[in-house]
Design an enzyme around this catalytic site. Structure first.
Site, PDB file in Angstrom:
ATOM      1  N   THR A 118       0.821  -1.218   0.000  1.00 39.58           N
ATOM      2  CA  THR A 118       0.000   0.000   0.000  1.00 39.58           C
ATOM      3  C   THR A 118       0.851   1.262   0.000  1.00 39.58           C
ATOM      4  N   GLY A 157       2.722  -2.784   8.263  1.00 43.39           N
ATOM      5  CA  GLY A 157       2.916  -3.009   9.691  1.00 43.39           C
ATOM      6  C   GLY A 157       4.374  -3.307  10.002  1.00 43.39           C
ATOM      7  N   GLU A 404      -6.241  -5.931   4.149  1.00 43.09           N
ATOM      8  CA  GLU A 404      -6.324  -7.149   3.331  1.00 43.09           C
ATOM      9  C   GLU A 404      -7.440  -7.037   2.320  1.00 43.09           C
TER      10      GLU A 404
HETATM   11  C1  LIG Z   1      -2.410 -10.257  15.309  1.00 41.69           C
HETATM   12  C2  LIG Z   1      -2.864  -8.952  15.782  1.00 41.69           C
HETATM   13  C3  LIG Z   1      -4.079  -9.062  16.556  1.00 41.69           C
HETATM   14  C4  LIG Z   1      -5.371  -8.732  15.886  1.00 41.69           C
HETATM   15  C5  LIG Z   1      -5.412  -8.956  14.375  1.00 41.69           C
HETATM   16  C6  LIG Z   1      -6.239 -10.181  14.044  1.00 41.69           C
HETATM   17  C7  LIG Z   1      -6.065 -10.864  12.990  1.00 41.69           C
HETATM   18  C8  LIG Z   1      -5.095 -10.486  11.910  1.00 41.69           C
HETATM   19  C9  LIG Z   1      -4.449 -11.660  11.326  1.00 41.69           C
HETATM   20  C10 LIG Z   1      -3.626 -11.578  10.359  1.00 41.69           C
HETATM   21  C11 LIG Z   1      -3.247 -10.266   9.695  1.00 41.69           C
HETATM   22  C12 LIG Z   1      -1.904  -9.807  10.168  1.00 41.69           C
HETATM   23  C13 LIG Z   1      -1.724  -8.672  10.784  1.00 41.69           C
HETATM   24  C14 LIG Z   1      -2.824  -7.735  10.903  1.00 41.69           C
HETATM   25  C15 LIG Z   1      -2.688  -6.430  10.177  1.00 41.69           C
HETATM   26  C16 LIG Z   1      -2.663  -6.132   8.870  1.00 41.69           C
HETATM   27  C17 LIG Z   1      -2.571  -7.081   7.753  1.00 41.69           C
HETATM   28  C18 LIG Z   1      -3.108  -6.386   6.526  1.00 41.69           C
HETATM   29  C19 LIG Z   1      -2.035  -6.181   5.470  1.00 41.69           C
HETATM   30  C20 LIG Z   1      -2.587  -5.579   4.227  1.00 41.69           C
HETATM   31  O1  LIG Z   1      -3.569  -4.914   4.233  1.00 41.69           O
HETATM   32  S1  LIG Z   1      -1.691  -5.964   2.823  1.00 41.69           S
HETATM   33  C21 LIG Z   1      -2.455  -5.051   1.539  1.00 41.69           C
HETATM   34  C22 LIG Z   1      -3.823  -5.564   1.209  1.00 41.69           C
HETATM   35  N1  LIG Z   1      -4.266  -4.963  -0.013  1.00 41.69           N
HETATM   36  C23 LIG Z   1      -5.270  -5.469  -0.735  1.00 41.69           C
HETATM   37  O2  LIG Z   1      -5.947  -6.400  -0.360  1.00 41.69           O
HETATM   38  C24 LIG Z   1      -5.504  -4.807  -2.071  1.00 41.69           C
HETATM   39  C25 LIG Z   1      -6.879  -5.151  -2.617  1.00 41.69           C
HETATM   40  N2  LIG Z   1      -6.868  -5.042  -4.083  1.00 41.69           N
HETATM   41  C26 LIG Z   1      -6.673  -6.155  -4.884  1.00 41.69           C
HETATM   42  O3  LIG Z   1      -6.523  -7.266  -4.430  1.00 41.69           O
HETATM   43  C27 LIG Z   1      -6.706  -5.926  -6.368  1.00 41.69           C
HETATM   44  O4  LIG Z   1      -6.347  -4.604  -6.658  1.00 41.69           O
HETATM   45  C28 LIG Z   1      -8.107  -6.225  -6.989  1.00 41.69           C
HETATM   46  C29 LIG Z   1      -8.368  -7.701  -6.877  1.00 41.69           C
HETATM   47  C30 LIG Z   1      -9.175  -5.433  -6.272  1.00 41.69           C
HETATM   48  C31 LIG Z   1      -8.099  -5.797  -8.440  1.00 41.69           C
HETATM   49  O5  LIG Z   1      -6.961  -6.383  -9.023  1.00 41.69           O
HETATM   50  P1  LIG Z   1      -6.625  -6.190 -10.589  1.00 41.69           P
HETATM   51  O6  LIG Z   1      -7.000  -4.825 -10.995  1.00 41.69           O
HETATM   52  O7  LIG Z   1      -5.236  -6.646 -10.801  1.00 41.69           O
HETATM   53  O8  LIG Z   1      -7.510  -7.333 -11.210  1.00 41.69           O
HETATM   54  P2  LIG Z   1      -8.957  -7.272 -11.850  1.00 41.69           P
HETATM   55  O9  LIG Z   1      -9.976  -6.824 -10.883  1.00 41.69           O
HETATM   56  O10 LIG Z   1      -8.879  -6.574 -13.176  1.00 41.69           O
HETATM   57  O11 LIG Z   1      -9.136  -8.823 -12.097  1.00 41.69           O
HETATM   58  C32 LIG Z   1      -8.327  -9.490 -13.062  1.00 41.69           C
HETATM   59  C33 LIG Z   1      -8.548 -10.975 -12.866  1.00 41.69           C
HETATM   60  O12 LIG Z   1      -7.782 -11.411 -11.753  1.00 41.69           O
HETATM   61  C34 LIG Z   1      -8.623 -12.077 -10.826  1.00 41.69           C
HETATM   62  N3  LIG Z   1      -8.080 -11.842  -9.486  1.00 41.69           N
HETATM   63  C35 LIG Z   1      -7.977 -10.679  -8.845  1.00 41.69           C
HETATM   64  N4  LIG Z   1      -7.422 -10.879  -7.645  1.00 41.69           N
HETATM   65  C36 LIG Z   1      -7.160 -12.211  -7.545  1.00 41.69           C
HETATM   66  C37 LIG Z   1      -6.597 -13.042  -6.523  1.00 41.69           C
HETATM   67  N5  LIG Z   1      -6.204 -12.529  -5.338  1.00 41.69           N
HETATM   68  N6  LIG Z   1      -6.462 -14.363  -6.754  1.00 41.69           N
HETATM   69  C38 LIG Z   1      -6.896 -14.862  -7.921  1.00 41.69           C
HETATM   70  N7  LIG Z   1      -7.450 -14.154  -8.932  1.00 41.69           N
HETATM   71  C39 LIG Z   1      -7.577 -12.847  -8.730  1.00 41.69           C
HETATM   72  C40 LIG Z   1      -9.982 -11.456 -11.013  1.00 41.69           C
HETATM   73  O13 LIG Z   1     -10.992 -12.327 -10.520  1.00 41.69           O
HETATM   74  C41 LIG Z   1     -10.002 -11.303 -12.515  1.00 41.69           C
HETATM   75  O14 LIG Z   1     -10.275 -12.554 -13.072  1.00 41.69           O
HETATM   76  P3  LIG Z   1     -11.151 -12.576 -14.435  1.00 41.69           P
HETATM   77  O15 LIG Z   1     -10.371 -11.742 -15.403  1.00 41.69           O
HETATM   78  O16 LIG Z   1     -11.204 -14.050 -14.761  1.00 41.69           O
HETATM   79  O17 LIG Z   1     -12.481 -11.989 -14.077  1.00 41.69           O
HETATM   80  C1  LIG Z   2      -4.553  -1.521  10.522  1.00 42.24           C
HETATM   81  C2  LIG Z   2      -4.090  -1.569   9.097  1.00 42.24           C
HETATM   82  C3  LIG Z   2      -2.972  -2.328   8.761  1.00 42.24           C
HETATM   83  C4  LIG Z   2      -2.520  -2.363   7.455  1.00 42.24           C
HETATM   84  N1  LIG Z   2      -1.390  -3.085   7.160  1.00 42.24           N
HETATM   85  C5  LIG Z   2      -0.907  -3.067   5.889  1.00 42.24           C
HETATM   86  C6  LIG Z   2       0.305  -3.756   5.571  1.00 42.24           C
HETATM   87  O1  LIG Z   2       0.924  -4.350   6.443  1.00 42.24           O
HETATM   88  N2  LIG Z   2       0.765  -3.731   4.301  1.00 42.24           N
HETATM   89  C7  LIG Z   2       0.090  -3.072   3.292  1.00 42.24           C
HETATM   90  O2  LIG Z   2       0.545  -3.085   2.157  1.00 42.24           O
HETATM   91  N3  LIG Z   2      -1.086  -2.411   3.552  1.00 42.24           N
HETATM   92  C8  LIG Z   2      -1.576  -2.392   4.826  1.00 42.24           C
HETATM   93  N4  LIG Z   2      -2.751  -1.724   5.107  1.00 42.24           N
HETATM   94  C9  LIG Z   2      -3.421  -0.952   4.035  1.00 42.24           C
HETATM   95  C10 LIG Z   2      -4.689  -1.638   3.602  1.00 42.24           C
HETATM   96  O3  LIG Z   2      -4.403  -2.817   2.902  1.00 42.24           O
HETATM   97  C11 LIG Z   2      -5.492  -0.666   2.711  1.00 42.24           C
HETATM   98  O4  LIG Z   2      -5.891   0.423   3.504  1.00 42.24           O
HETATM   99  C12 LIG Z   2      -6.720  -1.384   2.138  1.00 42.24           C
HETATM  100  O5  LIG Z   2      -6.303  -2.268   1.125  1.00 42.24           O
HETATM  101  C13 LIG Z   2      -7.766  -0.418   1.591  1.00 42.24           C
HETATM  102  O6  LIG Z   2      -7.215   0.364   0.563  1.00 42.24           O
HETATM  103  P1  LIG Z   2      -7.362   1.969   0.612  1.00 42.24           P
HETATM  104  O7  LIG Z   2      -6.902   2.432   1.912  1.00 42.24           O
HETATM  105  O8  LIG Z   2      -6.740   2.471  -0.646  1.00 42.24           O
HETATM  106  O9  LIG Z   2      -8.918   2.241   0.529  1.00 42.24           O
HETATM  107  P2  LIG Z   2      -9.726   2.882  -0.704  1.00 42.24           P
HETATM  108  O10 LIG Z   2      -9.814   1.905  -1.808  1.00 42.24           O
HETATM  109  O11 LIG Z   2      -9.193   4.230  -0.964  1.00 42.24           O
HETATM  110  O12 LIG Z   2     -11.173   2.942  -0.016  1.00 42.24           O
HETATM  111  C14 LIG Z   2     -11.863   4.159   0.223  1.00 42.24           C
HETATM  112  C15 LIG Z   2     -13.303   3.965  -0.197  1.00 42.24           C
HETATM  113  O13 LIG Z   2     -13.346   3.798  -1.627  1.00 42.24           O
HETATM  114  C16 LIG Z   2     -14.152   2.679  -1.964  1.00 42.24           C
HETATM  115  N5  LIG Z   2     -13.703   2.129  -3.245  1.00 42.24           N
HETATM  116  C17 LIG Z   2     -12.420   1.987  -3.677  1.00 42.24           C
HETATM  117  N6  LIG Z   2     -12.392   1.441  -4.909  1.00 42.24           N
HETATM  118  C18 LIG Z   2     -13.686   1.222  -5.266  1.00 42.24           C
HETATM  119  C19 LIG Z   2     -14.328   0.670  -6.422  1.00 42.24           C
HETATM  120  N7  LIG Z   2     -13.633   0.228  -7.472  1.00 42.24           N
HETATM  121  N8  LIG Z   2     -15.689   0.594  -6.434  1.00 42.24           N
HETATM  122  C20 LIG Z   2     -16.387   1.015  -5.361  1.00 42.24           C
HETATM  123  N9  LIG Z   2     -15.859   1.556  -4.250  1.00 42.24           N
HETATM  124  C21 LIG Z   2     -14.517   1.659  -4.203  1.00 42.24           C
HETATM  125  C22 LIG Z   2     -13.936   1.713  -0.804  1.00 42.24           C
HETATM  126  O14 LIG Z   2     -15.030   0.792  -0.728  1.00 42.24           O
HETATM  127  C23 LIG Z   2     -13.915   2.666   0.385  1.00 42.24           C
HETATM  128  O15 LIG Z   2     -15.241   2.904   0.832  1.00 42.24           O
HETATM  129  C24 LIG Z   2      -3.228  -1.653   6.429  1.00 42.24           C
HETATM  130  C25 LIG Z   2      -4.364  -0.904   6.751  1.00 42.24           C
HETATM  131  C26 LIG Z   2      -4.802  -0.865   8.077  1.00 42.24           C
HETATM  132  C27 LIG Z   2      -6.020  -0.042   8.402  1.00 42.24           C
END
Ligand SMILES: CCCCC/C=C\C/C=C\C/C=C\C/C=C\CCCC(=O)SCCNC(=O)CCNC(=O)[C@H](O)C(C)(C)COP(=O)(O)OP(=O)(O)OC[C@H]1O[C@@H](n2cnc3c(N)ncnc32)[C@H](O)[C@@H]1OP(=O)(O)O
Ligand SMILES: Cc1cc2nc3c(=O)[nH]c(=O)nc-3n(C[C@H](O)[C@H](O)[C@H](O)COP(=O)(O)OP(=O)(O)OC[C@H]3O[C@@H](n4cnc5c(N)ncnc54)[C@H](O)[C@@H]3O)c2cc1C
Length: 624
Positions: A118, A157, A404
């Site tokens: 991110t 993180g 996530e």
């Molecule tokens: C332990 C502490 C105590 C409390 C906590 C408790 C529990 C926590 C436990 C564990 C966690 C650890 C620590 C906690 C803290 C923080 C961790 C969080 C860390 C993060 O926060 S880390 C960043 C996360 N940040 C995201 O999460 C970004 C989200 N954004 C995306 O993920 C992509 O941006 C998307 C998918 C929106 C658009 O991506 P895109 O633009 O490239 O693709 P597009 O939509 O065009 O799709 C093209 C084709 O790919 C397919 N496709 C897409 N994704 C796929 C996948 N994953 N697998 C397989 N196929 C996939 C589609 O289905 C399609 O398929 P088709 O073409 O067939 O339709």
């Molecule tokens: C506690 C915490 C820990 C984190 N840890 C990590 C980490 O370790 N590593 C890391 O890489 N990231 C980390 N992140 C970042 C996190 O993964 C992002 O904040 C998350 O993926 C959401 O993305 P954003 O902040 O860009 O939200 P945005 O996408 O900007 O969301 C803002 C609003 O826009 C809307 N929106 C966005 N796109 C669309 C769309 N296409 N259509 C409709 N609505 C849309 C959303 O629904 C939301 O309401 C962490 C975040 C938090 C809060």
């Protein structure tokens, strides 16, 4: 019931052992956590993590035991990102050689890693990330750079003050062409004195929601100024750059770049059920202790848990905790199955795994955040105290709706998968897996309600069919409306609110189905299956607002405390004066109050400077 919840006798035994190990170690105390300053809290996290590692080595803990130890310490910290994201990213996207080199150091904690994807300007839209990794053939290196303010890495993180390394996601540029986002291993800090390496500006992004929660974690900001890394630090399982600078894509789907996120999403479903069960445990136990109104001629007042309104607000959460637990157990199986298939280059179930992990992560974390907030209200005023454990539980789990993957963004991914499936059904292809029900389109689109009598509502097959018809009709309705739009893309965008609803309905069908399937297994314990059947009914029927619920609540009430005791949480892990196992709530609340630093003096700081002059002046005025 403990075994049904934990999954096996072994799981109960290991969990008990680790929970007691943490609860009995004074280093892992949690009761003062919300009274510490940000710096004290962060340092406390470092201390706990170091002590946890020491105990892990001393006791030769297994990976399962060490994960449970970290879980029961219950304080977000850099170790979470190291184990939950940095290590899996290298496992999933690194070559055998890279895994050997980097994981050997990571497993021994010789390096501390994070997952730096991110940025300030992009989180959801991974393809919009701006950090660049430009290959320089003259030196065989990648130049890592933050070209704009918005390309600053933001949120990872541990990045702020702790991580020595990161998997950094950046645009790969070679021979003047941008090949999109790839993962790179970067060293961030010296392993001698922990100072940031040249070209790297790094720090913490500041305080976050709540007084404890993620303030224990140093989510960081990082800017790169043309930092050079060797070519072999590009994670090269999915693609590579040759010595000459040629980009070579391997024969795996590019979506495996997102594999780490899929892995964490499936773990978060289990975390959501755990967080929800903790809140429910507190609210049910307190509801059995708290008496308010209802006394006849001086008799005992009524337990608030006996009020029908309390039950109708709380028991769906009790049912949801079990529902999310069981679907999380199934999702773990699905993820393992997909990972094994990937080993043999079978990518057929990757779309299903993405849709299920994205959808279940979204639905369970949203429901859990809402439920924890409601459990706070279900405990009245005392639920608002930090000593109830509920504000901290809420603050720690609220961001799971965002991290996530933002929950709406993920549900739109599920919707995209559903629309593809509907169009495949229309062209005669038989859907499989969690969308198999869509193959039954004729029957489900026409069937009249299969539930006529009140008893029908407790027939699992009838309930399942109702949920299938509901999900299918919403998906088909969206597909029909999209087809009327000028383009598929415009239609999808216009219909996105309805598509999100259709995605939720599909995911809720999965949760209900997995609960029903769980009940077909052999379940140990006298009467346990009957209780779970009632909870399955409550989970399903509360989603469709059925009048049958009142009777079910009355049947669950006598066992409500037993059903939360089955979660088997120590008082230390629950961290709640209201949810204590012994129910001695009022003396616990009273004792906790005096721990607050404000009570260190009977006359508060600030009296002499601010209160006394005011009071004296007002007194003087009143005598004029
Ligand atoms: C332990 C502490 C105590 C409390 C906590 C408790 C529990 C926590 C436990 C564990 C966690 C650890 C620590 C906690 C803290 C923080 C961790 C969080 C860390 C993060 O926060 S880390 C960043 C996360 N940040 C995201 O999460 C970004 C989200 N954004 C995306 O993920 C992509 O941006 C998307 C998918 C929106 C658009 O991506 P895109 O633009 O490239 O693709 P597009 O939509 O065009 O799709 C093209 C084709 O790919 C397919 N496709 C897409 N994704 C796929 C996948 N994953 N697998 C397989 N196929 C996939 C589609 O289905 C399609 O398929 P088709 O073409 O067939 O339709
Ligand atoms: C506690 C915490 C820990 C984190 N840890 C990590 C980490 O370790 N590593 C890391 O890489 N990231 C980390 N992140 C970042 C996190 O993964 C992002 O904040 C998350 O993926 C959401 O993305 P954003 O902040 O860009 O939200 P945005 O996408 O900007 O969301 C803002 C609003 O826009 C809307 N929106 C966005 N796109 C669309 C769309 N296409 N259509 C409709 N609505 C849309 C959303 O629904 C939301 O309401 C962490 C975040 C938090 C809060």
């Amino acid at each position: 019931m403990k075994v049904a919840w934990a999954g096996s006798r072994h799981a109960v035994e290991v969990a008990d052992r680790m929970a007691c190990l943490v609860a009995s170690d004074p280093v892992f105390r949690k009761d003062t956590r919300t009274m510490l300053s940000r710096k004290e809290l962060f340092k406390d996290t470092l201390k706990k993590a170091a002590h946890a590692w020491k105990r892990t080595v001393e006791l030769h803990l297994t990976e399962e035991e060490a994960n449970l130890l970290r879980l029961y310490i219950d304080q977000p910290g850099y170790v979470d990102l190291h184990w939950v994201m940095f290590v899996p990213a290298i496992k999933g996207q690194g070559t055998e050689e890279q895994q050997k080199k980097w994981l050997t150091m990571a497993y021994k904690f010789q390096i501390i890693g994070t997952y730096a994807q991110t940025e300030l300007g992009h989180g959801s839209n991974v393809q919009g990330l701006e950090t660049t990794a430009t290959f320089d053939p003259s030196t065989d290196e990648f130049i890592m750079h933050s070209p704009t303010l918005t390309s600053s890495k933001w949120w990872p993180g541990g990045l702020g003050k702790t991580s020595t390394h990161a998997v950094v996601y950046a645009r790969l540029i070679t021979e003047g062409k941008d090949y999109g986002i790839h993962g790179f291993i970067m060293q961030l800090r010296s392993l001698d004195d922990h100072s940031p390496l040249p070209g790297i500006t790094i720090g913490d992004i500041g305080g976050k929601f709540g007084s404890g929660a993620y303030n224990s974690m140093d989510n960081g900001v990082m800017r790169l100024d043309h930092v050079r890394i060797p070519r072999d630090q590009m994670l090269m399982r999915l693609a590579q750059v040759t010595r000459e600078g040629k980009y070579v894509h391997s024969d795996v789907p590019k979506q495996l770049l997102y594999g780490t996120m899929v892995y964490v999403r499936q773990t978060i479903v289990a975390d959501a059920s755990r967080a929800l069960s903790r809140a429910v445990c507190i609210a049910v136990r307190y509801g059995a202790i708290r008496k308010q109104f209802g006394s006849k001629a001086g008799g005992p007042e009524t337990q608030v848990l006996n009020y029908k309104t309390q039950q109708s607000r709380l028991f769906p959460f009790l049912a949801s905790a079990y529902a999310f637990r069981f679907v999380g157990q199934w999702l773990k199986w699905l993820y393992t199955d997909v990972t094994q298939k990937l080993e043999s280059k079978d990518f057929s179930t990757l779309p299903e795994a993405h849709a299920c992990t994205a959808g279940l992560k979204s639905v369970t974390t949203s429901a859990t955040a809402d439920a924890i907030e409601e459990c706070q209200k279900l405990c009245g005023g005392h639920g608002y105290l930090n000593s109830s454990g509920l504000p901290e539980l809420f603050a720690v789990n609220l961001p799971a709706c965002t991290y996530e993957g933002d929950n709406v963004v993920l549900l739109l991914q599920v919707a995209r998968f559903l629309m593809k499936t509907v169009s495949q059904v229309a062209s005669g292809k038989q859907p499989v897996g969690t969308t198999a029900y869509m193959g039954n389109i004729q029957h489900l689109m026409q069937c009249k309600s299969v539930v006529n009598t009140v008893e029908d509502w407790l027939n699992p097959a009838a309930i399942k069919e109702v949920f299938e018809a509901r999900a299918l009709r919403m998906a088909v309705n969206c597909a029909q409306n999209i087809s009327k739009a000028p383009s598929q893309e415009e239609g999808f965008s216009e219909l996105s609110p309805d598509l999100v609803e259709a995605a939720v309905a599909h995911v809720q069908l999965i949760i209900v189905t997995k609960f029903i399937e769980k009940l077909q297994e052999d379940i140990l314990g006298h009467g346990v299956k009957e209780q779970l059947q009632k909870l399955c009914g409550i989970y399903a029927l509360h989603l469709i607002h059925n009048e049958r619920l009142g009777k079910l609540y009355a049947q669950v009430r006598p066992n409500a405390v037993a059903l939360v005791d089955a979660f088997d949480y120590t008082d230390h892990y629950l961290g709640s004066a209201l949810g204590r196992y012994d129910g001695d709530v009022y003396s616990a609340l009273y004792k906790e109050a005096w721990k607050d630093p404000l009570n260190e003096t009977v006359v508060p700081d600030g009296y002499q400077e601010h209160l006394r002059p005011l009071l004296k002046q007002q007194l003087k005025l009143s005598r004029l």
